[in-house]
Design an enzyme around this catalytic site. Structure first.
Site, PDB file in Angstrom:
ATOM      1  N   ASP A   4      13.231 -10.518  -0.993  1.00  0.00           N
ATOM      2  CA  ASP A   4      12.743 -10.959   0.319  1.00  0.00           C
ATOM      3  C   ASP A   4      13.773 -10.462   1.340  1.00  0.00           C
ATOM      4  OD1 ASP A   4      12.234 -12.320   2.674  1.00  0.00           O
ATOM      5  OD2 ASP A   4      11.613 -14.172   1.662  1.00  0.00           O
ATOM      6  N   GLN A  34       0.824  -1.211   0.000  1.00  0.00           N
ATOM      7  CA  GLN A  34       0.000   0.000   0.000  1.00  0.00           C
ATOM      8  C   GLN A  34       0.864   1.269   0.000  1.00  0.00           C
ATOM      9  OE1 GLN A  34      -3.787   1.492   2.475  1.00  0.00           O
ATOM     10  NE2 GLN A  34      -2.247   0.606   3.801  1.00  0.00           N
ATOM     11  N   LEU A  35       1.818   1.352   0.907  1.00  0.00           N
ATOM     12  CA  LEU A  35       2.642   2.553   1.025  1.00  0.00           C
ATOM     13  C   LEU A  35       3.806   2.526   0.034  1.00  0.00           C
ATOM     14  CD1 LEU A  35       3.260   5.181   2.552  1.00  0.00           C
ATOM     15  CD2 LEU A  35       4.455   3.834   4.272  1.00  0.00           C
ATOM     16  N   THR A  52       5.053   2.103  13.453  1.00  0.00           N
ATOM     17  CA  THR A  52       3.620   2.134  13.730  1.00  0.00           C
ATOM     18  C   THR A  52       3.286   2.715  15.105  1.00  0.00           C
ATOM     19  OG1 THR A  52       1.766   0.639  14.197  1.00  0.00           O
ATOM     20  CG2 THR A  52       3.921  -0.309  14.403  1.00  0.00           C
ATOM     21  N   LYS A  58       7.778  -4.691  15.436  1.00  0.00           N
ATOM     22  CA  LYS A  58       8.068  -3.409  14.769  1.00  0.00           C
ATOM     23  C   LYS A  58       8.972  -2.547  15.666  1.00  0.00           C
ATOM     24  CE  LYS A  58       6.756  -1.870  11.433  1.00  0.00           C
ATOM     25  NZ  LYS A  58       7.341  -1.849  10.075  1.00  0.00           N
ATOM     26  N   TYR A  94       2.920  -7.990  16.815  1.00  0.00           N
ATOM     27  CA  TYR A  94       3.229  -7.052  15.728  1.00  0.00           C
ATOM     28  C   TYR A  94       3.969  -5.834  16.291  1.00  0.00           C
ATOM     29  CZ  TYR A  94       2.323  -3.447  12.153  1.00  0.00           C
ATOM     30  OH  TYR A  94       2.450  -2.426  11.237  1.00  0.00           O
ATOM     31  N   THR A 107       2.556  -7.240   8.018  1.00  0.00           N
ATOM     32  CA  THR A 107       1.643  -6.228   8.582  1.00  0.00           C
ATOM     33  C   THR A 107       0.314  -6.792   9.093  1.00  0.00           C
ATOM     34  OG1 THR A 107       0.773  -5.797   6.364  1.00  0.00           O
ATOM     35  CG2 THR A 107       2.564  -4.377   7.114  1.00  0.00           C
ATOM     36  N   ALA A 139       7.103  -5.163   5.361  1.00  0.00           N
ATOM     37  CA  ALA A 139       6.856  -5.649   6.726  1.00  0.00           C
ATOM     38  C   ALA A 139       5.795  -6.733   6.681  1.00  0.00           C
ATOM     39  CB  ALA A 139       6.377  -4.500   7.618  1.00  0.00           C
TER      40      ALA A 139
END
Ligand SMILES: NC(=O)c1ccc[n+]([C@@H]2O[C@H](COP(=O)([O-])OP(=O)(O)OC[C@H]3O[C@@H](n4cnc5c(N)ncnc54)[C@H](OP(=O)(O)O)[C@@H]3O)[C@@H](O)[C@H]2O)c1
Length: 278
Positions: free
Chosen positions: A35, A11-12, A100, A128, A124, A61, A59
């Site tokens: 990878d 998405q980003l 995040t 992160k 998660y 996610t 990531a």
């Protein structure tokens, strides 16, 4: 600048490729092409390109998926980030690590600033935050960008999910006791693009300003999408009963971005209206 983007099909990542390609030499690598857990490939690709900047947006996610697959969460989000950080160091590249709001426990009742101490409450979030520590450990020249509740035209996100559900149901239940800041991916990409040209390294919170609950967010999505025949019902986190704990309050204050006058993020509702062309 020569810019390498990991997770470039996400998405980003895909937004970065579009936005930065106009003025820079951009090298985007999706999961299949690079990878980040595969050290040999990370070494090979980065040492061939020798980028000025590496934007690490790859990531694992899936927040709930991380709870049942700790190995992949740690492998991608910590070890993979470490592989990229070590090669950034070797090749004198500046690294941008996307992080995040879920690094915080949500117990603060006012917006989190960059110097607040993370205390993640999910696998998660732990993974992160681990990635963030690895970046800080290996590098001097880095930007850590903590953001939240991302949505854009591409990829899986809350806005797309709500719009899909409105086609399938006439009532949608949405949690009303988690508060954060929805952030429009093109706005975030613009801010990061401004940030990387400054050389003001360090940790930044970058989200659209203002705050809401997921329920309030869903109501506005329906409003701007012009959907009137679907009811949105508020429910509690307990009722939703998801595997991962999520912070109750994870609003981030863009303190460093504003103090250094790098970029001013607009209010989340203005951004959402823009998304719907309103
Ligand atoms: N989405 C949010 O609300 C949010 C909020 C705050 C921060 N963030 C952070 O923002 C960044 C971008 O998130 P996003 O929303 O763009 O997520 P996304 O759409 O899931 O993008 C992440 C990309 O990383 C790829 N990936 C997964 N494992 C990989 C590996 N081992 N090597 C290389 N690539 C791998 C994924 O590919 P596959 O799908 O093919 O596995 C995916 O294309 C992430 O660092 C995330 O933690 C996201």
């Amino acid at each position: 600048m020569k810019i390498l983007i990991t997770g470039s099909k996400g998405q980003l990542g895909s937004e970065f490729v579009d936005r930065l390609s106009e003025d820079n030499e951009v090298y985007g690598f999706g999961h299949k092409e690079l990878d980040v857990t595969d050290k040999i490939y990370v070494i090979d690709i980065i040492s061939k390109i020798i980028p000025d900047v590496i934007i690490h947006s790859a990531a694992f996610t899936n927040v709930d998926g991380c709870e049942s697959d700790i190995k992949t969460a740690f492998n991608v989000n910590i070890i993979g980030t470490g592989n990229v950080a070590i090669e950034s160091k070797k090749n004198k590249s500046t690294m941008v690590y996307i992080n995040t709001d879920y690094v915080f426990d949500g117990k603060k009742n006012s917006p989190y600033i960059e110097s607040d101490i993370p205390n993640p409450i999910s696998v998660y979030g732990i993974s992160k935050y681990g990635g963030e520590l690895v970046v800080k450990h290996f590098l001097d020249k880095f930007y850590i960008v903590r953001t939240s509740w991302l949505y854009g035209k591409r990829g899986k996100n809350f806005v797309n999910t709500i719009l899909r559900l409105t086609k399938e149901k006439n009532e949608i239940k949405v949690v009303n006791d988690q508060v954060g800041s929805p952030t429009y991916v093109p706005d975030l990409a613009k801010a990061i693009s401004a940030l990387i040209s400054t050389k003001y390294y360090g940790t930044y919170h970058i989200t659209n300003s203002g705050e809401c609950s997921w329920y309030e967010f869903a109501k506005k999505i329906l409003k701007y999408a012009g959907i009137k025949n679907v009811k949105v019902t508020p429910i509690s986190t307990e009722e939703l009963n998801k595997p991962a704990h999520r912070p109750k309050y994870s609003v981030l204050k863009n303190l460093n971005l504003e103090k250094k006058k790098i970029y001013k993020m607009r209010n989340w509702e203005l951004a959402l209206r823009d998304y719907f062309g309103k």
